[in-house]
Motif scaffolding. Sequence first.
Motif, PDB file in Angstrom:
ATOM      1  N   GLU A 155      -3.185  -9.687   2.586  1.00  0.00           N
ATOM      2  CA  GLU A 155      -2.826  -8.832   1.084  1.00  0.00           C
ATOM      3  C   GLU A 155      -2.749  -7.343   1.603  1.00  0.00           C
ATOM      4  O   GLU A 155      -3.441  -6.885   2.380  1.00  0.00           O
ATOM      5  N   THR A 156      -1.948  -6.677   0.818  1.00  0.00           N
ATOM      6  CA  THR A 156      -2.100  -5.219   0.688  1.00  0.00           C
ATOM      7  C   THR A 156      -2.337  -4.612  -0.676  1.00  0.00           C
ATOM      8  O   THR A 156      -2.301  -5.153  -1.668  1.00  0.00           O
ATOM      9  N   ARG A 157      -2.940  -3.639  -0.618  1.00  0.00           N
ATOM     10  CA  ARG A 157      -2.943  -2.518  -1.731  1.00  0.00           C
ATOM     11  C   ARG A 157      -2.229  -1.137  -1.465  1.00  0.00           C
ATOM     12  O   ARG A 157      -2.153  -0.693  -0.418  1.00  0.00           O
ATOM     13  N   ALA A 202       2.271  -4.425  13.146  1.00  0.00           N
ATOM     14  CA  ALA A 202       1.867  -5.815  13.882  1.00  0.00           C
ATOM     15  C   ALA A 202       0.621  -6.281  13.326  1.00  0.00           C
ATOM     16  O   ALA A 202       0.523  -7.443  13.358  1.00  0.00           O
ATOM     17  N   LEU A 203      -0.501  -5.558  12.812  1.00  0.00           N
ATOM     18  CA  LEU A 203      -1.392  -5.938  12.330  1.00  0.00           C
ATOM     19  C   LEU A 203      -1.266  -6.765  11.123  1.00  0.00           C
ATOM     20  O   LEU A 203      -1.678  -7.861  10.783  1.00  0.00           O
ATOM     21  N   ARG A 237     -12.609  -2.935   2.795  1.00  0.00           N
ATOM     22  CA  ARG A 237     -13.075  -4.194   3.353  1.00  0.00           C
ATOM     23  C   ARG A 237     -12.895  -5.317   2.410  1.00  0.00           C
ATOM     24  O   ARG A 237     -13.406  -6.434   2.639  1.00  0.00           O
ATOM     25  N   ALA A 238     -12.821  -4.839   1.137  1.00  0.00           N
ATOM     26  CA  ALA A 238     -12.920  -6.004  -0.058  1.00  0.00           C
ATOM     27  C   ALA A 238     -11.497  -6.407  -0.111  1.00  0.00           C
ATOM     28  O   ALA A 238     -11.268  -7.589  -0.790  1.00  0.00           O
ATOM     29  N   ILE A 239     -10.368  -5.836   0.462  1.00  0.00           N
ATOM     30  CA  ILE A 239      -8.983  -6.177   0.733  1.00  0.00           C
ATOM     31  C   ILE A 239      -8.883  -7.634   1.144  1.00  0.00           C
ATOM     32  O   ILE A 239      -9.297  -7.705   2.472  1.00  0.00           O
ATOM     33  N   CYS A 257      -7.824  -0.390   6.925  1.00  0.00           N
ATOM     34  CA  CYS A 257      -7.064   0.584   6.449  1.00  0.00           C
ATOM     35  C   CYS A 257      -5.604   0.368   6.680  1.00  0.00           C
ATOM     36  O   CYS A 257      -4.751   0.785   5.894  1.00  0.00           O
ATOM     37  N   HIS A 258      -5.138  -0.685   7.473  1.00  0.00           N
ATOM     38  CA  HIS A 258      -3.894  -0.883   7.679  1.00  0.00           C
ATOM     39  C   HIS A 258      -3.345  -1.798   6.716  1.00  0.00           C
ATOM     40  O   HIS A 258      -2.202  -2.214   6.488  1.00  0.00           O
ATOM     41  N   ARG A 259      -4.343  -2.356   5.732  1.00  0.00           N
ATOM     42  CA  ARG A 259      -3.946  -3.102   4.550  1.00  0.00           C
ATOM     43  C   ARG A 259      -3.192  -2.160   3.554  1.00  0.00           C
ATOM     44  O   ARG A 259      -3.125  -2.708   2.507  1.00  0.00           O
ATOM     45  N   VAL A 260      -3.294  -1.067   3.389  1.00  0.00           N
ATOM     46  CA  VAL A 260      -2.926  -0.041   2.285  1.00  0.00           C
ATOM     47  C   VAL A 260      -1.626   0.558   2.485  1.00  0.00           C
ATOM     48  O   VAL A 260      -1.185   1.133   3.833  1.00  0.00           O
ATOM     49  N   LEU A 261      -0.741   0.303   1.675  1.00  0.00           N
ATOM     50  CA  LEU A 261       0.745   0.905   1.734  1.00  0.00           C
ATOM     51  C   LEU A 261       0.891   1.868   0.567  1.00  0.00           C
ATOM     52  O   LEU A 261       0.203   2.005  -0.059  1.00  0.00           O
ATOM     53  N   ARG A 262       2.141   2.616   0.632  1.00  0.00           N
ATOM     54  CA  ARG A 262       2.362   3.498  -0.374  1.00  0.00           C
ATOM     55  C   ARG A 262       2.794   2.610  -1.551  1.00  0.00           C
ATOM     56  O   ARG A 262       3.159   1.508  -1.549  1.00  0.00           O
TER      57      ARG A 262
END
Length: 353
Positions: free
Chosen positions: A288-290, A345-346, A282-284, A323-328
């Motif tokens: 942006e992604t992490r 899409a998100l 929730r802090a992202i 959690c959609h903001r997290v990538l490999r």
Amino acid sequence: MNQMTRLEPAPSPMPDDDACWAAFLARDRAMDGRFVGCVATTGIYCKPSCAARHPKRENMTFLPDPVAARAAGYRACLRCHPDEIGRDRLAVAAAIAFIEATEEPLRLEALADHVGYAPHHFHRLFRRETGLTPAAYARGLRAERLKDALGQAGSVTAAIYEAGYNAPSRAYADAEKHLGMSLSAWKDGGRGVTIRWRTIDSSLGPVLVAATGKGLCRISFGEGEADLRVRFPHADFRPADTALDAMAQRVAALVENPAAGADLPVDVQGTAFQQAIWAALRAIPPGETRSYGDIAAAIGRPQAVRAAGTACGGNNLAVLIPCHRVLRSDGSAGGYAWGLDRKQALLAREKRK
């Protein structure tokens, strides 16, 4: 303090120069420890979250760690103390291991002494790295043990003491906070708990929205009442009321514009580790992604990359906990419980805002 010598942070690949510069501009604390920035005009090196004024891009060089920076002739910044980030995270990791290995409640003073820090300083450090105080982490861990014991012990009382509680009163208070229901209700599949639910249309498909009297307990794509009954087979399921209808409309709006965010009451179950991961999600910032490694490092557990991925997969509140903001680490999409097409899409919707 003897555990400190046995703990080593897992190595993380250094980001490329563009990502390093972006982290400095954002003062991204999650990137601390991944690399340092060296300033040619001053001869110092800093961690990404340094609060000092940013130099010009052409004056910065990025190196993997303080050792490399010192070998290149740079000295540590006296404002951000980049050499301390590794020690701080080792201390938090050692404290977490100590908490997890100890059944009795620990005083802050004993925990801080174990890792070699002053109590008040370590309290701030632990909360900065994990999003929780040491006491809150320990309570969440005991609540998780209690949840496991309730599924195995012959009685609620036996489960309470098996989980390490000294008195039932604390166990009942933790159950209300961390399990979302009473001890007997949890042990009996949610018996006595009222869950209201409905599905609502969105451009990404039907969305299930469900809530207890405390707040949202499930937001998911493509599910219905049958899926809720598997989770809580003995709960009292009822149609949505006016309050849930209003929350469902806000959830639908969030799907269309995930960058907007929403302040909605929640009632989700999770371990202390999961709660810390969800807080980091929730802090992202929107758009942006992490990486999973970034999220693990952000809560002081850089070794727990796989566990961080599992905690993301255990998220019960799609979009609201992003959690959609997290990538490999290689930038690929990775997994998503509700389908990669929805995840992409998100992310695309957030970047347009």
